[in-house]
Design a protein around this motif. Structure first.
Motif, PDB file in Angstrom:
ATOM      1  N   LYS A  19       4.028  19.994   3.157  1.00  0.00           N
ATOM      2  CA  LYS A  19       4.309  19.339   4.440  1.00  0.00           C
ATOM      3  C   LYS A  19       3.271  18.328   4.924  1.00  0.00           C
ATOM      4  N   PHE A  20       2.103  18.279   4.270  1.00  0.00           N
ATOM      5  CA  PHE A  20       1.092  17.320   4.716  1.00  0.00           C
ATOM      6  C   PHE A  20       1.236  16.004   3.943  1.00  0.00           C
ATOM      7  N   TYR A  21       1.465  14.936   4.680  1.00  0.00           N
ATOM      8  CA  TYR A  21       1.747  13.628   4.071  1.00  0.00           C
ATOM      9  C   TYR A  21       0.604  12.688   4.459  1.00  0.00           C
ATOM     10  N   TYR A  22      -0.251  12.398   3.486  1.00  0.00           N
ATOM     11  CA  TYR A  22      -1.490  11.648   3.769  1.00  0.00           C
ATOM     12  C   TYR A  22      -1.349  10.143   3.516  1.00  0.00           C
TER      13      TYR A  22
ATOM     14  N   LEU B 141       2.129  13.882   9.344  1.00  0.00           N
ATOM     15  CA  LEU B 141       1.475  12.651   8.900  1.00  0.00           C
ATOM     16  C   LEU B 141      -0.025  12.753   9.184  1.00  0.00           C
ATOM     17  N   LYS B 142      -0.830  12.553   8.150  1.00  0.00           N
ATOM     18  CA  LYS B 142      -2.289  12.715   8.297  1.00  0.00           C
ATOM     19  C   LYS B 142      -3.018  11.544   7.632  1.00  0.00           C
TER      20      LYS B 142
ATOM     21  N   VAL C  86       0.861  -1.191   0.000  1.00  0.00           N
ATOM     22  CA  VAL C  86       0.000   0.000   0.000  1.00  0.00           C
ATOM     23  C   VAL C  86       0.891   1.232   0.000  1.00  0.00           C
ATOM     24  N   GLN C  87       0.659   2.125  -0.924  1.00  0.00           N
ATOM     25  CA  GLN C  87       1.465   3.334  -1.006  1.00  0.00           C
ATOM     26  C   GLN C  87       0.914   4.408  -0.076  1.00  0.00           C
ATOM     27  N   MET C  88       1.668   5.477   0.031  1.00  0.00           N
ATOM     28  CA  MET C  88       1.175   6.629   0.773  1.00  0.00           C
ATOM     29  C   MET C  88       0.255   7.442  -0.132  1.00  0.00           C
ATOM     30  N   GLY C  89      -0.496   8.344   0.472  1.00  0.00           N
ATOM     31  CA  GLY C  89      -1.465   9.138  -0.268  1.00  0.00           C
ATOM     32  C   GLY C  89      -0.895  10.407  -0.889  1.00  0.00           C
ATOM     33  N   GLY C  90       0.390  10.666  -0.674  1.00  0.00           N
ATOM     34  CA  GLY C  90       1.036  11.804  -1.318  1.00  0.00           C
ATOM     35  C   GLY C  90       1.213  13.019  -0.426  1.00  0.00           C
TER      36      GLY C  90
END
Lengths: 362, 362
Positions: free
Chosen positions: A230-233, A297-298, A154-158
């Motif tokens: 800076k927001f990493y979802y 991280l969000k 599963v990847q990160m949301g960007g």
């Protein structure tokens, strides 16, 4: 001693006999292929996986089957790899099949579909649920054959320049995302854009785009996007897992001696184990480093995930109505997914969730 | 044409030359090994995996490296496989390393520890986190070398004649369970018993034992335990995943030509992919069938899991104090586990949990 040395000794010591027996040379022919990946050389993960695979194939075939590996875009840009394999410009491409859903949406099932199968489920579907054979029927129509050769998970949301608090925040969002996720997000007002890897950072820095998804912490860190957004979802819901595929020209594949085919398949299986093992070992520390550098991280809000899930289900239904290949694979895939989820939530998820929570309480 | 046919053609056509060049025969020697599994032949999953592995090794070595596979207890009973490989009665054993923690508790990390690494994490630890090398140091002291060759995933918690509602219900429970889980459960008043596979059903039927854990739905269904104990609990917390290991005699391994070693390692990696894929594809339908036959699916109560978790942490600490090998592996393993959990709960668990819940709401 390696078999290739054995063959060399054979060729030296028995030169006269070998020359009198050309059938032998035919049965172990020297074959050189070219494989281009869709990745920059700097990605020791996915690009490195293609190089390790080629090395293994060569070793298992006494050095006779050589696959030279090129990075993107050394021969063609990534969107053209499919065509280049079709027309034998190259024999092999190391890709995500979702890059080519513009040609046929059904290819998406090979790489991963939004809210779809996770890695374990994808392997189960491919190797024991009829998935590999079903996908091969579809790729054969394009003169190709595909092999699963590693998975990203599963990847990160960007990375996002602004927080995503509500579904309305997606409206007009200029988001670097491709594949099936982009198709779904368009329904929610997102403006998906596909940008070549090298252009992602400057586009995000200038604000030409508002957000960009790439892979996961270890690879993302190399792109440096955390310095400009800076927001990493999480999670990257657009694939339940991201399965790497090697696309081969089917005619070239059919020409291979059986032993070379077997060596190739074994090398793919090795990557099905070790590529994700590498990601799973390297991502935790990379995520910690990113957070230490100020990344926030969000998790996507529940309402946003609900809207994306709903849009995904609509898209799947639409595509099934539009294309017979899509419908055929989707219908059996969906039964597999639902049954699989009903099992995975029992033993696997219940223990994982307990462990993760207990470890934090301790 | 297969390489073995090539070699056969070679041997026929070039007989005189081959006889004049004995070095060639030395470099591709015919080797016959015996491998016994710890499983009954009826288990097409784990026992079948050993047979598939042997077939692949033979194919990849031109038929030269033959591993004959025996089921338990055709040569020795499963508890004696370790010794039989040590003393070269057999060259290889197909086991769970936890069967041998009576000899050395540290072997448990090779198979899986209570509340420990899940399958993905276990692969990451073994293949990219130093785990394989660390475990090999320990096994080498016994003259053995171990290979990961497939995984069962999280098992079920077993069949119980009565419900487990409180921690007190564990007091005096005669439970067929081995390995590390048995050691932990003793702290909670359970009476762990190890019973040979064939005796589990009659023991549970007669009430000689109150409960028995075996594997997961697909394998469990074959034993028929659901006919004599209707409560089927999850999760099998005694292993985060159950990693199958092939134990080889180290001296015999060192004698193998490099190409045979490579073939063996590739065959193991294939099983690292396809065995769990088979379980993941077959367990969902088996669980449904068991439920249709009246099995009551139950999750261990939170208080029971909490007590088991606490007892596990105490056991890990005690073992680390008692044995230097255990402590060395445990200390690095624990750092890996905690970091890995902090990543897995982000992208992987959040998407899995969302998907499982959304699929049920739909």
């Amino acid at each position: 001693m390696k078999r290739r040395n054995f063959l060399k000794a054979s060729a030296t010591g028995l030169a006269a006999s070998v020359m009198a027996a050309p059938a032998i040379a035919q049965t172990a022919p020297a074959i050189r292929w070219r494989m281009q990946t869709a990745w920059p050389r700097a990605l020791d993960t996915v690009h490195g996986s293609a190089e390790a695979l080629a090395k293994r194939v060569q070793s298992l075939t006494d050095g006779k089957f050589e696959i030279r590996v090129f990075a993107a875009p050394e021969i063609v840009p990534p969107p053209q790899i499919f065509d280049a394999v079709q027309n034998q410009t190259i024999e092999a491409g190391h890709v995500l099949s979702t890059f080519y859903i513009g040609k046929k949406m059904a290819y998406a099932f090979d790489a991963g579909v939004p809210f779809g199968l996770n890695l374990r489920q994808q392997h189960a579907w491919l190797f024991h649920g009829g998935g590999l054979a079903a996908m091969r029927e579809v790729f054969a129509k394009a003169g190709l054959i595909q092999f699963a050769a590693g998975n990203v998970g599963v990847q990160m949301g960007g990375f996002y320049r602004k927080e995503i608090k509500t579904v309305e925040d997606l409206q007009g969002l200029k988001f670097r995302i491709g594949g099936f996720g982009g198709v779904v997000m368009r329904k929610l007002g997102v403006v998906p854009t596909q940008i070549a890897t090298a252009d992602i950072y400057p586009s995000l820095e200038r604000g030409t785009i508002d957000a960009a998804e790439w892979i996961g912490p270890y690879d993302d860190e190399k792109l440096g996007l955390h310095k400009v957004a800076k927001f990493y979802y999480y999670p990257g819901w657009w694939e339940g897992s991201a399965q790497i595929t090697i696309l081969l020209n089917l005619a070239k594949w059919n020409e291979l001696p059986p032993a070379y085919k077997e060596a190739f398949e074994m090398a793919c299986h090795e990557q099905n184990v070790v590529l994700i093992a590498k990601y799973d070992a390297l991502n935790p520390a990379a995520l910690k480093r990113l957070i230490a550098q100020g990344v926030q991280l969000k998790q996507f809000p529940r309402a946003v995930l609900d809207a994306c899930y709903k849009a995904t289900m609509e898209t799947l239904d639409e595509q099934a109505k539009a294309d017979a290949d899509f419908k055929k694979i989707h219908d059996s895939w969906k039964v597999f997914l639902d049954e699989s989820n009903s099992w995975f939530r029992v033993a696997e998820a219940s223990l994982d969730n307990y462990r993760y929570a207990a470890g934090r309480r301790r």
